[in-house]
Scaffold this active site. Structure first.
Site, short mmCIF file in Angstrom:
data_model
loop_
_atom_site.label_atom_id
_atom_site.label_comp_id
_atom_site.label_asym_id
_atom_site.label_seq_id
_atom_site.Cartn_x
_atom_site.Cartn_y
_atom_site.Cartn_z
N GLY A 212 0.80 -1.22 0.00
CA GLY A 212 0.00 0.00 0.00
C GLY A 212 0.83 1.27 0.00
N SER B 208 2.80 1.92 -2.63
CA SER B 208 2.99 2.16 -4.06
C SER B 208 4.36 1.77 -4.59
CB SER B 208 2.70 3.63 -4.39
OG SER B 208 2.53 3.73 -5.77
N GLU C 105 0.39 0.73 -16.30
CA GLU C 105 -0.19 -0.12 -15.24
C GLU C 105 -1.57 -0.61 -15.65
OE1 GLU C 105 0.67 1.02 -11.24
OE2 GLU C 105 -0.90 -0.26 -10.40
N ASP D 142 -0.71 7.69 -7.41
CA ASP D 142 0.59 7.10 -7.08
C ASP D 142 1.69 7.59 -8.02
OD1 ASP D 142 -1.02 5.79 -5.35
OD2 ASP D 142 -0.73 3.78 -6.19
#
Ligand code: ADP
Ligand code: MG
Length: 400
Positions: free
Chosen positions: A143, A145, A179, A191
């Site tokens: 979490g 990133s 991504e 992010d």
């Protein structure tokens, strides 16, 4: 293996050990802690992250043979990739034999970034093969990133290789596209944007609708420190639940007659309560209140009102737990215990949830005791060891 020490030295040593030469291009990109504004990014809302003192390093050089070789010094595995055979994301899996790169592998993030960079050159020539090593001090899948820091670091070395220098927001957008399309993760822009644009001693209030960012000064280290508490758990349903929340938000927006939940208000929600289901209602209520809290948190931080900031963090956690339902017993234990400790202004889960990390904003002189008490409760209730570290707002990604 994700060694917190010196990823730069590890990347360089791994590169030299495997390829017998120093890397020609190197870059670092930080992970992040989101102070508040959770699950709002893909709803065109507000987020308030900091870039942290944990980075992914990418080290690269030209490869002599026809294949490119990607190595993670963290997972220890190697991928051989033919960059002369670009596969479009639609037939990504089909274009590569099993055992080679596949969608969602860490190599697919790098592949996607290089593919999208190369496409920008609008050239017929193939990309030259590259040897590329990554090493990270961002916990993988925690979490914070690691994925965006991997993409951004790979993007920076890719740009050096190809003689490019993208503006920061374009770099973040390209990494997110990689991504989405190549790794198959439908993430928001937060992010990548914070990894690229992070600023020392500042959080960034990002408006995910137009992707604009405003720097908000963090409190001085003598007044408050951000402590990251890693639950060490990652529940298997995380990915599916993320997609399910995203879909529920889209249904809620459609039911409310708006494009995104960014446009929703409490009045609209009350007025149209019968046009959406209970799940959609809860998700919409979280997004509406979280956007309000995030704006208020930026003001509180800017004014140095840490008590107000802490309260908003606590409320954010409650909303994520009860309305958005992305917390888990481990995160609740960490957050509840931390919230009760002297000197703690506030605490909440951070990141997508179902495991990963929680954060606390705490007076520096009380940080040690607060973490010790939280670790003891965590061990007693869940039989797990807490790994915790203080962090601070750092500059964004850079070439090395
Ligand atoms: P988070 O971004 O919160 O860490 P994600 O699930 O989005 O969690 O990304 C984690 C994934 O990113 C890993 O499963 C892996 O595929 C990839 N990754 C990131 N950094 C590395 C690394 N240093 N080595 C190998 N894989 C990495
Ligand atoms: Mg990620």
């Amino acid at each position: 293996m994700n060694n917190a020490l010196e990823p730069g030295a590890r990347a360089r040593a791994t590169f030299r050990g495997r390829f017998g030469a120093d890397p020609q291009w190197m870059a670092r990109a930080p992970g992040r802690v989101n102070l508040i504004g959770e699950h709002t990014d893909y709803n065109a809302g507000f987020v308030l992250p900091i870039a942290i003192d944990r980075d992914c390093i990418a080290a690269a050089g030209p490869a002599p043979g026809p294949l490119s070789i990607f190595i993670s010094a963290d997972t220890g595995d190697t991928w051989e990739v033919d960059l002369g055979r670009w596969a479009e994301p639609e037939d990504f899996d089909a274009a590569f034999a099993p055992g080679r790169i596949h969608r969602g592998s860490w190599a697919s993030y790098i592949y996607g970034v290089l593919r999208l960079l190369h496409a920008r050159l609008a050239t017929d020539s193939l990309m030259r093969p590259v040897n590329l090593v990554i090493a990270s001090s961002v916990p993988l899948g925690g979490g914070l990133s690691s994925s965006a820091s991997l993409e951004v670091a790979a993007c920076l070395v890719g740009e050096q290789m190809l003689g490019m220098n993208l503006p920061g927001p374009a770099r973040a957008a390209l990494c997110r596209e990689a991504e989405h399309r190549y790794a198959g993760v439908p993430c928001g822009i937060m992010d990548q944007l914070i990894s690229v644009l992070g600023r020392e001693n500042h959080a960034l209030l990002i408006d995910c609708r137009d992707e604009s960012a405003r720097a908000i000064p963090m409190p001085p280290a003598s007044e408050a420190v951000v402590v990251v508490m890693n639950s060490g758990v990652r529940h298997a349903l995380a990915g599916g639940e993320y997609a399910a929340r995203k879909a529920a938000c889209e249904r809620a927006a459609a039911g409310l007659g708006i494009a995104t939940l960014r446009e929703a208000t409490r009045e609209l929600l009350e007025r149209r309560v019968h046009s959406i289901g209970e799940e959609e209602f809860r998700c919409a209520r979280h997004i509406i209140t979280e956007n309000t809290r995030t704006l208020a948190a930026a003001e509180a931080l800017a004014r140095g009102n840490l008590a107000a900031m802490g309260r908003l963090m606590n409320e954010s956690h409650a909303s994520l737990r009860h309305d958005y339902r992305v917390s888990c017993p481990e995160l609740d234990c960490l957050v509840e215990t931390a919230q009760q400790q002297p000197g703690v202004f506030g605490a909440r889960m951070t990141g997508a949830g179902f495991g990963g990390c929680a954060i606390a904003l705490v007076r520096p002189e009380d940080a040690h005791a607060a973490v010790a008490a939280t670790a003891a409760a965590y061990a007693a209730r869940h039989g797990r060891e807490l790994s915790a570290f203080p962090t601070s707002a750092q500059p964004g990604a850079a070439r090395l």
